[in-house]
Write a protein that holds these residues in place. Structure first.
Motif, PDB file in Angstrom:
ATOM      1  N   ASP A 141       0.855  -1.191   0.000  1.00  0.00           N
ATOM      2  CA  ASP A 141       0.000   0.000   0.000  1.00  0.00           C
ATOM      3  C   ASP A 141       0.889   1.239   0.000  1.00  0.00           C
ATOM      4  OD1 ASP A 141      -2.529   0.878  -0.085  1.00  0.00           O
ATOM      5  OD2 ASP A 141      -3.043   0.321   1.972  1.00  0.00           O
ATOM      6  N   TYR A 142       1.127   1.821  -1.168  1.00  0.00           N
ATOM      7  CA  TYR A 142       2.134   2.882  -1.265  1.00  0.00           C
ATOM      8  C   TYR A 142       1.555   4.256  -0.921  1.00  0.00           C
ATOM      9  CZ  TYR A 142      -0.329   3.691  -5.601  1.00  0.00           C
ATOM     10  OH  TYR A 142      -1.315   3.942  -6.518  1.00  0.00           O
ATOM     11  N   ILE A 143       2.456   5.181  -0.665  1.00  0.00           N
ATOM     12  CA  ILE A 143       2.058   6.577  -0.439  1.00  0.00           C
ATOM     13  C   ILE A 143       2.211   7.313  -1.771  1.00  0.00           C
ATOM     14  CG2 ILE A 143       2.584   8.692   0.842  1.00  0.00           C
ATOM     15  CD1 ILE A 143       3.981   6.815   2.948  1.00  0.00           C
ATOM     16  N   PRO A 144       1.131   7.831  -2.360  1.00  0.00           N
ATOM     17  CA  PRO A 144       1.259   8.546  -3.647  1.00  0.00           C
ATOM     18  C   PRO A 144       2.288   9.670  -3.535  1.00  0.00           C
ATOM     19  CG  PRO A 144      -1.048   8.188  -3.115  1.00  0.00           C
ATOM     20  CD  PRO A 144      -0.261   7.784  -1.900  1.00  0.00           C
ATOM     21  N   SER A 145       3.165   9.739  -4.535  1.00  0.00           N
ATOM     22  CA  SER A 145       4.333  10.613  -4.432  1.00  0.00           C
ATOM     23  C   SER A 145       4.359  11.676  -5.531  1.00  0.00           C
ATOM     24  CB  SER A 145       5.589   9.739  -4.551  1.00  0.00           C
ATOM     25  OG  SER A 145       6.717  10.526  -4.830  1.00  0.00           O
ATOM     26  N   GLN A 146       4.790  12.871  -5.171  1.00  0.00           N
ATOM     27  CA  GLN A 146       4.950  13.968  -6.143  1.00  0.00           C
ATOM     28  C   GLN A 146       6.416  14.123  -6.548  1.00  0.00           C
ATOM     29  OE1 GLN A 146       2.541  15.880  -7.586  1.00  0.00           O
ATOM     30  NE2 GLN A 146       1.122  14.435  -6.647  1.00  0.00           N
ATOM     31  N   THR A 147       7.173  13.038  -6.433  1.00  0.00           N
ATOM     32  CA  THR A 147       8.621  13.120  -6.644  1.00  0.00           C
ATOM     33  C   THR A 147       9.099  11.986  -7.562  1.00  0.00           C
ATOM     34  OG1 THR A 147       9.090  11.629  -4.814  1.00  0.00           O
ATOM     35  CG2 THR A 147       8.865  13.961  -4.261  1.00  0.00           C
ATOM     36  N   ASN A 148      10.387  11.729  -7.520  1.00  0.00           N
ATOM     37  CA  ASN A 148      10.935  10.592  -8.278  1.00  0.00           C
ATOM     38  C   ASN A 148      11.287   9.419  -7.350  1.00  0.00           C
ATOM     39  OD1 ASN A 148      13.112  11.783  -7.032  1.00  0.00           O
ATOM     40  ND2 ASN A 148      14.524  11.478  -8.732  1.00  0.00           N
TER      41      ASN A 148
END
Ligand SMILES: Cc1ncc(COP(=O)(O)O)c(C=O)c1O
Length: 376
Positions: free
Chosen positions: A313-320
């Motif tokens: 269950d991942y944390i949506p990311s605004q990065t790479n």
């Protein structure tokens, strides 16, 4: 649709799954030096490096040409070239050159800010977890860190941070987007926070991953510098420009703050001429950075799908990079993956274990997907 992990929901299952693990409070990350450790059973050159959020596509072809052309300047001090880069950044961002100072990576900017605001018991308020490089440096110069846990959605808890700022606070550090979670503080909220809190102490905003953000709720805080607030913005060429090995970063702030940075920085020449010429070329090459952003988006979406399929269950990311919770000790998990030739970053905080994976090429992510499937 992205999985939206809420920490409270996840904890319910994770605590059951991870029963028996040591519950150590606070952030714990591997030491960077382990990157150079001998890796048992795997040839070092074949390791896929997904542990430092580097750009897997290298530098812009224009930057490469600029490096070759710059060799003729190598016997001279680089001040004219630094000046040119400062002017280019100032013009593009809508500032005077007096509002910009360069550093050998954002790390040199941290160092200078650290010396100004974080030495010998001076109090720095920041989120926990946040960028470990900043935390490490501040600890080295004996800053007193007041750590405020992220909220239930792994975002900065700006209200709780405000509650910890006092007349003893010397600086407030906000990493936006945050490393290691990849989450953002919303532009409007952060802006109000900075306007209020910067009356008490400078607010240092680390925008290392600024170029990857696609969430419309995000905004850079450079506008507040223009309005005259005590806000310091740090940026780096290490991420979207692929300059991790070339070491170029900068800060934007009001002239009085930049003058202080210049007074105590290493000297005017901490960035070599090859790096400066390459940075000037890369900064103008939007085609290259756009293509890196696009490839990062595609590989990240692919990886989200894989994680979801496996049940992470991942944390949506605004990065790479992407952070996801795991059901075993993060360092053991890192070692298991490393045995298969992939290096990721173990993260643990508040007694829970996570894996942070940098987004590599699509090929890298396919190999990572196979490995994760096999381990699960
Ligand atoms: C949030 C953040 N700030 C700064 C840095 C370091 O940047 P630089 O390579 O420019 O020193 C990193 C590197 O990973 C980072 O994640």
């Amino acid at each position: 649709m992205k999985t939206s992990l809420n920490r409270r929901d996840w904890l319910k299952t994770a605590l059951i799954r991870s029963a028996g693990l040591t519950m150590s409070g606070g952030l714990s990350l591997i030491n960077c030096n382990s990157r150079r450790k001998q890796i048992p059973g795997t040839a070092k050159d074949n390791i896929i490096l997904l542990d430092q959020n580097e750009n897997p596509y290298g530098i812009s072809p224009h930057a490469e040409t600029a490096i070759n052309d710059a060799i003729k300047y190598a016997n001279r001090y680089p001040d004219d070239h630094s000046e040119e880069l400062v002017e280019l950044i100032a013009e593009t961002e809508g500032f005077e050159k007096e509002n910009i100072v360069l550093g050998a990576g954002a790390t040199e900017i941290f160092r200078t800010a650290g010396l100004l605001y974080c030495t010998d018991g001076k109090e720095v308020v920041l989120a926990d977890p946040s960028y470990f490089g900043f935390v490490n440096y501040t600890e080295k110069v004996n800053g007193r860190m007041v750590k405020v846990p992220l909220d239930g959605d792994f975002r900065h808890d700006l209200e709780a941070i405000s509650g910890k700022v006092s007349r003893n606070t010397s600086m407030i550090y906000i990493c936006n987007p945050n490393n290691p979670t990849g989450t953002i503080a919303k532009g409007a909220d952060l802006s109000n926070f900075c306007i209020e809190l910067s009356k008490q102490a400078p607010v240092f905003i680390d925008e290392a991953y600024h170029d990857f953000v696609e969430d419309p709720d995000y905004s850079s805080m450079t506008g507040l510098v223009k309005e005259g607030h005590d806000v310091i913005i740090a940026r780096t060429f290490s991420k979207i420009h692929g300059f991790a090995g070339l070491r170029v970063g900068y800060a934007i702030a009001k002239k009085e703050i930049i003058d202080e940075f210049k007074r105590i920085r290493t000297n005017f020449a901490s960035i070599g001429v090859l790096s400066l010429r390459a940075a000037i070329a890369s900064y103008k090459d939007n085609v290259y950075t756009d293509s890196c952003r696009q490839k990062n988006r595609e590989a990240k979406e692919y990886f989200y799908g894989i994680l979801k399929g496996i049940g992470f269950d991942y944390i949506p990311s605004q990065t790479n990079f992407v952070l996801f919770p795991i059901d075993r000790d993060s360092e053991k998990f890192r070692d298991e993956i490393l045995e298969k030739g992939i290096k990721v970053r173990p993260v643990s905080f508040q007694g829970n274990h996570y894996c942070r994976v940098s987004i590599g090429t699509m090929d890298d992510m396919k190999k990572t997907a196979e490995t994760l499937k096999a381990l699960n």
